[in-house]
Motif scaffolding. Structure first.
Motif, PDB file in Angstrom:
ATOM      1  N   ASN A 180       0.827  -1.199   0.000  1.00  0.00           N
ATOM      2  CA  ASN A 180       0.000   0.000   0.000  1.00  0.00           C
ATOM      3  C   ASN A 180       0.867   1.258   0.000  1.00  0.00           C
ATOM      4  N   TYR A 231      -1.435   0.307  -5.974  1.00  0.00           N
ATOM      5  CA  TYR A 231      -2.149  -0.108  -4.756  1.00  0.00           C
ATOM      6  C   TYR A 231      -3.630   0.260  -4.797  1.00  0.00           C
ATOM      7  N   THR A 242      -5.060  -5.251  -0.733  1.00  0.00           N
ATOM      8  CA  THR A 242      -4.140  -4.595   0.198  1.00  0.00           C
ATOM      9  C   THR A 242      -4.288  -5.154   1.615  1.00  0.00           C
TER      10      THR A 242
END
Lengths: 120, 111
Positions: free
Chosen positions: A30, A55, A75
Motif C-alpha cells: 500500500n 495499490y 491490500t
C-alpha cells in the motif's frame, strides 16, 4: 527485507484460466511509489512484461495480452493476483511477480518464479 | 510492442571488458532515459543491475556500467569474473499507458 512469493497451480488445461497470487512480505503493498508487476519467461526464452498494478487498483497491461489479462490487488492481505484467460501451450512459462519501482523506473525486487504448464 | 534487440551471445576472458548492446526505437529506448539491465543466472530470478540507463543499485559492483546513444543502450562489464557468466536482459519504458518492453537476452560467457 522485501520478499515476494508466487503461488498457484502448476498445471492448467488449454482454454482455461491461469490464476496466480503474489504474496508480499517485509513491506507494504500500500505505497504510492511502487507498482506491482507480473513478468513471464517461456522455457529457454526471454522475459515478457505482462502488466502492473498500483495499490489503488489502477492497472497497465501489455497490449499484446490486454484482452486476456486481469491483475487485481488485495491490500488487506498484502497480495496481488494475475488471471490469464483462454490459455494455450504458448502460455507455458515461469511467471515472476516483481516490484515496479516508480523511483528507479525498474523492477527492483523479484519473486523466485513459478512454472505454469499448459497441457491437457 | 516489439522486443528490444540484443545479440544472442557475448564472451570475454577473465579481466577483460565486454559490452552488450540493446537496440530499440525512438518510442522506447530513444525516447526515455528509463533503460534498465537485469542479470539472470540459470534457474534464478532476474536481478536488477542498472536502472535509468547508467545508475547502479546499492550492492552492484562498479564493474557494471550502462550508457545510451540514440536508440541503443549498452551494458559494459569490466574486469570480467567467472560469476558474471549469466543471461543479461535490457528493459525500457515504452510510453503508451506505461508499458515496458524487454530485450531478447544475451548469454554472457566468461572464457
Amino acid at each position: 527485507q522485501l520478499q515476494l512469493q508466487e503461488s498457484g497451480p502448476g498445471l492448467v488445461k488449454p482454454s482455461e484460466t491461469l490464476s496466480l497470487t503474489c504474496s508480499v512480505s517485509g513491506g507494504s503493498i500500500n505505497r504510492s511509489d511502487y507498482f506491482w508487476g507480473w513478468i513471464r519467461q517461456p522455457p529457454g526464452k526471454g522475459l515478457q512484461w505482462i502488466g502492473s498494478i498500483y495499490y489503488n487498483g489502477t492497472t497497465y497491461y501489455n497490449p499484446s495480452l490486454n484482452s486476456r489479462v486481469t491483475i487485481s490487488v488485495d491490500t488487506s492481505k498484502n497480495q496481488f493476483s494475475l488471471k490469464l484467460s483462454s490459455v494455450t501451450a504458448a502460455d507455458t512459462a515461469v511467471f515472476y511477480c516483481a516490484r515496479d519501482s516508480e523511483v528507479l523506473a525498474a523492477f527492483d525486487s523479484w519473486g523466485q518464479g513459478t512454472l505454469v504448464t499448459v497441457s491437457s | 510492442q516489439s522486443a528490444l534487440t540484443q545479440p544472442p551471445s557475448a564472451s570475454g576472458s577473465p579481466g577483460q571488458s565486454v559490452t552488450i548492446s540493446c537496440t530499440g526505437a525512438s518510442s522506447d529506448v530513444g525516447g526515455y532515459d528509463y533503460v534498465s539491465w537485469y542479470q539472470q543466472h540459470p534457474g534464478k530470478a532476474p536481478k536488477l543491475m542498472i536502472y535509468e540507463v547508467s545508475k547502479r543499485p546499492s550492492g552492484v559492483p562498479d564493474r557494471f556500467s550502462g550508457s545510451k546513444s540514440g536508440n541503443t543502450a549498452s551494458l559494459t562489464v569490466s574486469g570480467l569474473q567467472a560469476e558474471d557468466e549469466a543471461d543479461y536482459y535490457c528493459n525500457s519504458y515504452a510510453g503508451s499507458i506505461n508499458s515496458w518492453v524487454f530485450g531478447g537476452g544475451t548469454k554472457l560467457t566468461v572464457l
